[in-house]
Design a protein around this motif. Structure first.
Motif, PDB file in Angstrom:
ATOM      1  N   THR A 202       0.845  -1.339   0.056  1.00 17.77           N
ATOM      2  CA  THR A 202      -0.067  -0.093   0.283  1.00 17.77           C
ATOM      3  C   THR A 202       1.032   1.312  -0.043  1.00 17.77           C
ATOM      4  N   ILE A 203       1.993   1.371   0.440  1.00 20.15           N
ATOM      5  CA  ILE A 203       3.200   2.150   0.430  1.00 20.15           C
ATOM      6  C   ILE A 203       3.115   2.869  -0.911  1.00 20.15           C
ATOM      7  N   ASN A 204       3.018   2.164  -2.095  1.00 23.47           N
ATOM      8  CA  ASN A 204       3.201   2.349  -3.270  1.00 23.47           C
ATOM      9  C   ASN A 204       2.090   3.159  -4.090  1.00 23.47           C
ATOM     10  N   ALA A 205       1.110   3.172  -3.305  1.00 28.02           N
ATOM     11  CA  ALA A 205      -0.150   3.843  -3.777  1.00 28.02           C
ATOM     12  C   ALA A 205       0.392   5.315  -4.216  1.00 28.02           C
ATOM     13  N   ARG A 206       0.827   6.079  -3.347  1.00 28.04           N
ATOM     14  CA  ARG A 206       1.246   7.451  -3.403  1.00 28.04           C
ATOM     15  C   ARG A 206       2.506   7.511  -4.314  1.00 28.04           C
ATOM     16  N   LEU A 207       3.268   6.515  -4.468  1.00 32.13           N
ATOM     17  CA  LEU A 207       4.795   6.643  -4.731  1.00 32.13           C
ATOM     18  C   LEU A 207       4.686   6.288  -6.405  1.00 32.13           C
ATOM     19  N   GLY A 208       4.059   5.639  -6.845  1.00 35.78           N
ATOM     20  CA  GLY A 208       3.735   5.166  -8.155  1.00 35.78           C
ATOM     21  C   GLY A 208       4.815   4.274  -8.930  1.00 35.78           C
ATOM     22  N   LEU A 209       5.665   3.401  -7.946  1.00 35.78           N
ATOM     23  CA  LEU A 209       6.928   2.692  -8.524  1.00 35.78           C
ATOM     24  C   LEU A 209       6.570   1.805  -9.363  1.00 35.78           C
ATOM     25  N   THR A 210       7.439   1.590 -10.332  1.00 38.77           N
ATOM     26  CA  THR A 210       7.394   0.333 -11.362  1.00 38.77           C
ATOM     27  C   THR A 210       8.663  -0.332 -11.147  1.00 38.77           C
ATOM     28  N   PRO A 211       9.027  -1.510 -11.696  1.00 40.61           N
ATOM     29  CA  PRO A 211      10.164  -2.415 -11.563  1.00 40.61           C
ATOM     30  C   PRO A 211      11.522  -1.241 -11.973  1.00 40.61           C
ATOM     31  N   ALA A 212      11.097  -0.699 -13.073  1.00 39.77           N
ATOM     32  CA  ALA A 212      12.297   0.178 -13.459  1.00 39.77           C
ATOM     33  C   ALA A 212      12.547   1.376 -12.802  1.00 39.77           C
ATOM     34  N   THR A 213      11.597   2.205 -12.266  1.00 38.69           N
ATOM     35  CA  THR A 213      11.837   3.400 -11.538  1.00 38.69           C
ATOM     36  C   THR A 213      11.997   2.861 -10.289  1.00 38.69           C
ATOM     37  N   ALA A 214      11.800   1.865  -9.693  1.00 36.68           N
ATOM     38  CA  ALA A 214      12.334   1.440  -8.380  1.00 36.68           C
ATOM     39  C   ALA A 214      13.851   1.112  -8.454  1.00 36.68           C
TER      40      ALA A 214
END
Length: 295
Positions: A202-214
């Protein structure tokens, strides 16, 4: 762990949801805010606080600078720069002013930095803002009486990731006038150095990370700058993943030539871990002072 070794299967939500792991986190946050407000009042009364210095174009690119009492003939002073946690989407500089106390009393300056929070920006955007903050302080150092050779960056949780990214920054690409690095060392507390496990939480809901950007935002996969010195610390009561993050990061960067030291924080959870940075006499405070060459 190499790039190709699979991670062990984990419940990422449980491992990384630090607020859920500390049920009284709201009370702790309220205490931090009160202690930080009291510290600002004390610093302002003593004429030591420079509030809300602008280091960039965005509204949240502000920092508070606390300068130590003037000492005749003391020369330029070291600087600790603190980046707060909150998973790049919460908290701010007003929650952490009190961490400056043991450093200011020993003759160091302290900068407590705000940055734009997600989703108004990205994790990569926050790294760019952190670079701007460091560069402003480095450029103003002669005017502020700060020793450019003794600037140490510190951070907790998301701030630990920021510390790692700063330590891996090719600074000449951003400021050709700098030889080497503007930072003498870093302290990362409960850092998240590999962001890929956060994607399915759920942390990623505001981060919008993808495998590439992460991966691009993960210090774990970056190359440390020459002569990198870091101190890593994790609370003894934190989840296995927070321990793995620092352990794997330390192994990888040590193999690449970085000088990594660790400080144990027994009995501390994710929130109380950062409090050690502001405790007079704590080994983590001592390790931070040592990076700034304060005995």
């Amino acid at each position: 762990m190499t790039d190709f070794e699979p991670r062990p299967a984990i419940d990422a939500e449980r491992e990384y949801n630090a607020r859920a792991a500390v049920p009284d986190h709201a009370r702790i946050f309220a205490r931090w805010a009160a202690e930080a407000a009291a510290a600002r009042q004390d610093f302002e009364r003593a004429g030591l606080l420079r509030r809300g210095l602008v280091y960039g174009r965005r509204a949240d690119q502000l920092l508070d600078l606390i300068l130590p009492p003037s000492r005749t003939g003391a020369g330029p002073v070291p600087l600790m720069v603190f980046f707060h946690g909150g998973y790049w989407q919460a908290m701010g500089r007003d929650d952490f002013t009190h961490l400056a106390r043991p450093y200011v009393v020993r003759g160091a300056a302290v900068a407590v930095v705000d940055y734009t929070l997600c989703p108004a920006t990205t994790v990569a955007g926050i790294t760019a803002e952190a670079r701007e903050a460091v560069l402003l302080l480095w450029r103003l150092a002669p005017v502020l009486g700060i020793d450019r050779s003794r600037i140490v960056v510190t951070g907790h949780s998301a701030g630990g990731q920021i510390v790692g990214q700063l330590a891996a920054t090719p600074w000449q690409a951003y400021a050709p006038e700098i030889e080497g690095s503007p930072i003498a060392g870093g302290v990362a507390i409960s850092g998240v150095f590999d962001l890929e496990p956060l994607i399915d939480t759920t942390i990623n809901a505001r981060l919008g990370l993808t495998p590439a950007t992460a991966r691009a935002a993960s210090p774990h996969f970056a190359v440390p700058g020459p002569d990198t010195r870091l101190v890593l610390a994790v609370g003894g009561d934190e989840s296995a993943e927070f321990h793995r993050q620092s352990r794997d990061f330390a192994r990888r960067w040590s193999a690449a030539g970085a000088r990594i030291a660790t400080v144990d924080l027994p009995g501390r959870h994710h929130m109380s871990a950062v409090e050690a940075l502001g405790e007079d006499g704590h080994p983590l405070t001592g390790a931070t002072l040592a990076l700034m060459e304060i005995g």
